[in-house]
Enzyme design. Structure first.
Site, PDB file in Angstrom:
ATOM      1  CB  CYS A 107      -1.946   2.579  -6.058  1.00 50.33           C
ATOM      2  SG  CYS A 107      -1.978   3.503  -4.536  1.00 50.33           S
ATOM      3  NE  ARG A 127      -2.356  -1.264  -9.691  1.00 50.54           N
ATOM      4  CZ  ARG A 127      -3.515  -0.655  -9.910  1.00 50.54           C
ATOM      5  NH1 ARG A 127      -3.542   0.637 -10.117  1.00 50.54           N
ATOM      6  NH2 ARG A 127      -4.638  -1.342  -9.910  1.00 50.54           N
ATOM      7  CG  HIS A 133      -2.117  -0.772   1.136  1.00 50.91           C
ATOM      8  ND1 HIS A 133      -3.173  -0.367   0.375  1.00 50.91           N
ATOM      9  CD2 HIS A 133      -2.469  -1.961   1.661  1.00 50.91           C
ATOM     10  CE1 HIS A 133      -4.133  -1.280   0.445  1.00 50.91           C
ATOM     11  NE2 HIS A 133      -3.727  -2.261   1.222  1.00 50.91           N
TER      12      HIS A 133
END
Lengths: 58, 246
Positions: free
Chosen positions: B214, B223, B145
């Protein structure tokens, strides 16, 4: 809506206030524990992999 | 049903929705981080415990192993061992290594778990199943993340060529070196985790590492990818590797 709840709580003002507080905390708990964890993956922050498309097929 | 009643109900509704939104923002920005931090600590603890008890099963490649085929191919920066002999497969959702990236901070250490399921990525970094094992020939690909859930890859764009990515599996320190600035691609570009990713500039098989997260920071339209090659391996018994000593 809130007035309706207030009128239907039992007891005097202090008891009503206490019950309201407990109710509010319970709702916040339910939200954090169940509702938000369910809703959060629907947001884009989870898309960190490059194979999301494939994953759906698997 | 008076106008007063309608106005009052409508305002109450607005208040409720507003509070909900504020609560949700608090949840996303703050609470997921709190949860992820404790989950990651839990995973790190699990690893520490496992590594402390069993002297990690079968890990270190046999001393007389395939570590002496003399010179390795230049360029690829090959280390000695050719994938330790049969090791237990990574178990889905379970941690198996700890990653250190000095660029992200001296105390930046995150567990690497097997798989990239949503629930797994909430507890640490996720190793794409089907990609190479840690330190093996091929591409060891890891997702994490960038925002929410502890923001592990928050500083991803700051990675620069030469930056170390150190990963320990309990017996060996694997030091990878970033080769390019983060590369931006589309979400469906699964070629970036190929054994030899096309866009990476690598021209032959090697021991590579791919990190994905991301892009943009709060979005999902693209990405960010970072590639590294294995630069050195050192036994854990020998203390922290040079890349982590500052």
């Amino acid at each position: 809506m809130y007035g309706w709840i207030w009128r239907h709580l039992p007891g005097n003002a202090w008891v009503k206030a206490l019950i309201s507080l407990v109710l509010a905390l319970a709702i916040v708990f339910l939200l954090f524990q169940y509702v938000f964890p369910w809703a959060e993956p629907l947001l884009p922050f989870n898309d960190v992999t490059v194979d999301q498309g494939m994953r759906a097929v698997r | 049903m008076s106008v007063r009643w309608i106005v009052r109900t409508f305002s109450e509704l607005c208040l409720t929705v507003g509070s909900l939104i504020v609560l949700f923002v608090v949840y996303v920005l703050f609470w997921t981080g709190v949860r992820a931090d404790s989950a990651m600590d839990g995973e790190l603890g699990k690893l520490a415990e496992r590594w402390a008890t069993g002297p990690v099963a079968a890990a270190s490649p046999a001393p007389g192993g395939p570590s002496q085929d003399g010179t390795t191919s230049p360029g690829a920066g090959d280390p000695q061992d050719d994938g330790p002999p049969p090791q237990p497969a990574y178990r889905d959702g379970e941690p198996f290594a700890v990653m250190y990236i000095p660029r992200f901070g001296g105390d930046w250490a995150k567990p690497v778990l097997e798989g990239t399921a949503t629930g797994t990525l909430q507890k640490g970094l996720g190793h794409y199943d089907g990609t190479a094992r840690l330190g093996a020939t091929g591409n060891f690909a890891v997702a994490g993340h960038r925002r929410t859930y502890g923001d592990p890859f928050k500083d991803f764009p700051r990675l620069r060529p030469g930056d170390a990515v150190v990963i320990s599996d309990g017996t060996t320190w694997f030091t990878y070196r970033i080769d390019k600035r983060p590369y931006r691609t589309s979400p469906g570009d699964i070629g970036v985790i190929d054994p030899v990713p096309r866009a990476s500039g690598y021209d032959g098989p090697g021991r590579y590492l791919t990190l994905t997260t991301c892009e943009p920071e709060w979005g999902h339209s693209h990405r960010l990818i970072a590639w590294a090659h294995l630069d050195a391996t050192e036994p854990v018994a020998g203390g922290r590797p040079s890349a982590l000593r500052s």
